[in-house]
Design an enzyme around this catalytic site. Structure first.
Site, PDB file in Angstrom:
ATOM      1  N   LYS A   1     -26.139  71.167 -25.805  1.00 46.97           N
ATOM      2  CA  LYS A   1     -26.425  70.157 -24.778  1.00 46.97           C
ATOM      3  C   LYS A   1     -25.361  69.055 -24.826  1.00 46.97           C
ATOM      4  O   LYS A   1     -24.872  68.596 -23.793  1.00 46.97           O
ATOM      5  CB  LYS A   1     -27.816  69.552 -25.017  1.00 46.97           C
TER       6      LYS A   1
ATOM      7  N   GLN B   1     -36.109  66.897 -28.876  1.00 45.57           N
ATOM      8  CA  GLN B   1     -36.114  68.348 -29.101  1.00 45.57           C
ATOM      9  C   GLN B   1     -37.411  68.773 -29.800  1.00 45.57           C
ATOM     10  O   GLN B   1     -37.790  68.191 -30.810  1.00 45.57           O
ATOM     11  CB  GLN B   1     -34.894  68.730 -29.955  1.00 45.57           C
TER      12      GLN B   1
ATOM     13  N   ASP C   1     -36.569  65.977 -19.122  1.00 42.59           N
ATOM     14  CA  ASP C   1     -37.238  67.232 -19.474  1.00 42.59           C
ATOM     15  C   ASP C   1     -38.430  67.507 -18.545  1.00 42.59           C
ATOM     16  O   ASP C   1     -38.927  68.629 -18.486  1.00 42.59           O
ATOM     17  CB  ASP C   1     -37.770  67.143 -20.914  1.00 42.59           C
TER      18      ASP C   1
END
Ligand SMILES: NC(=O)c1ccc[n+]([C@@H]2O[C@H](COP(=O)([O-])OP(=O)(O)OC[C@H]3O[C@@H](n4cnc5c(N)ncnc54)[C@H](OP(=O)(O)O)[C@@H]3O)[C@@H](O)[C@H]2O)c1
Length: 322
Positions: free
Chosen positions: A67, A111, A134
């Site tokens: 990422k 994460q 997200d």
């Protein structure tokens, strides 16, 4: 190209479903975003994505590194905060709040999975919904469900929808069957496909472990999206000819001949299902690369929307095909 006309031939001359090349589609999206980012830079805006990784999970570390690389490649700021596995929930929340207040950060991602002392729902709720790239904050989940387009859709289902659009698959009025009802993939996927929108307007069936007679549902599917995390769950007798197959699953199966002793497969028995499909995603290089592309896209949108708010412009950068 339309799904119905896109096939190739195998060694025996049988027709094979055309491969949906997620890597190539994701590359195009990322190239387009880099141009958009360069335009924002001329206005003094550099979209910034902050990723928090707690603990030493090797798979998580690989995702986070890719990422960061993707952000930098697109001309964005990629910040990674690595915290030890012993981090308390209060400590993590302090980091999240600091990122909420940091004007250089437009997108925040924590994460998963988190160590057991931390409640993921509490952490997700602490993220500023306008930085929740997200798309897991309840505000964004709600906006997605009611069709408000100024929120953020979760990256994997958004990437699947984008793959369908970019592959010329018409979803309008089609029977789409999903296998899997998780909050990360299945449920937001269904919400996206139900909207009165491009790449949607489908009749959606969601299957899970308690679904009776799974094949009776999958055989009706014009488009079958598998997100169960079960290798070879979808076999050739479970699909109808001409089906479009999107395989979200990522499973490690042991393979002594592979360099790492395992290889990655999806949820679909690819070799036997492909001859029946009009189009099909491979694993890897199908849905996977789209997830990062959509994460970058959400972050650029977050930056664009903030700039519009600061300038007092009401025109929000709503979710649009890439
Ligand atoms: N490509 C990507 O970027 C990406 C991103 C995210 C996830 N993934 C992959 O996608 C897969 C799904 O991820 P997830 O996070 O959604 O997993 P998850 O939370 O474990 O959810 C799996 C879903 O599949 C259902 N299911 C499992 N076995 C089934 C069966 N035999 N028949 C019918 N339904 C079944 C489960 O039903 P119940 O709810 O009844 O348990 C559950 O709803 C995993 O392989 C994951 O690695 C890929």
């Amino acid at each position: 190209m339309h799904a119905d006309i896109a096939t190739s031939h195998g060694s025996e001359g049988e027709e094979l479903g055309r491969i949906i090349d997620g890597s190539a589609i994701a590359r195009r999206i990322r190239d387009k975003l880099a141009v958009e980012v360069a335009g924002l830079a001329r206005e003094g805006i550099v979209p910034g994505l902050a990723v928090i990784l707690v603990g030493e999970d090797p798979a998580g570390a690989v995702y986070v590194a890719s990422k960061e690389r993707a952000c930098i490649e697109a001309g964005m700021n990629g910040i990674t905060i690595r915290l030890p596995a012993t981090t308390t929930q209060a400590e993590l929340l302090t980091h999240v709040r600091a990122l909420n207040d940091d004007s250089a950060v437009h997108g925040i991602l924590v994460q998963m999975p988190l160590p057991k002392q931390i409640d993921p729902d509490t952490v997700i709720r602490a993220i500023d919904p306008m930085k929740d790239v997200d798309g897991f904050h309840p505000i964004n989940v709600g906006k997605l469900l009611i069709g408000e387009e100024d929120g953020f859709a979760p990256c994997t289902p958004a990437g699947v929808q984008e793959l369908l659009i970019q592959s010329g698959v018409n979803t309008l009025g089609k029977d789409i069957v999903l296998i899997g009802r998780s909050n990360i993939v299945g449920k937001p996927m269904a919400a996206l496909l139900l909207q009165d929108h491009l790449g949607a307007n489908a009749t959606v069936t969601i299957c899970h472990r308690y679904t009776r007679d799974l094949p009776s549902h999958t055989r009706r599917a014009d488009i079958l999206i598998a997100a169960a995390g079960r290798p070879k769950l979808v076999t050739a007798d479970m699909v109808k000819p001409g089906v479009v197959i999107i395989d979200v699953g990522i499973n490690r199966v042991s393979d002594p001949s592979a360099p790492k002793g395992y290889r990655l497969v999806g949820d679909v028995d690819f070799d036997n299902v492909r001859p029946l499909a009009s189009q099909i995603t491979p694993v890897p290089k199908g849905v996977g690369p789209m997830t990062i592309a959509m994460l970058l896209k959400n972050t650029v949108r977050a930056a664009t929307m903030r700039a519009a708010r600061s300038a007092g412009r009401s025109a929000a950068a709503t979710r649009q095909p890439a």
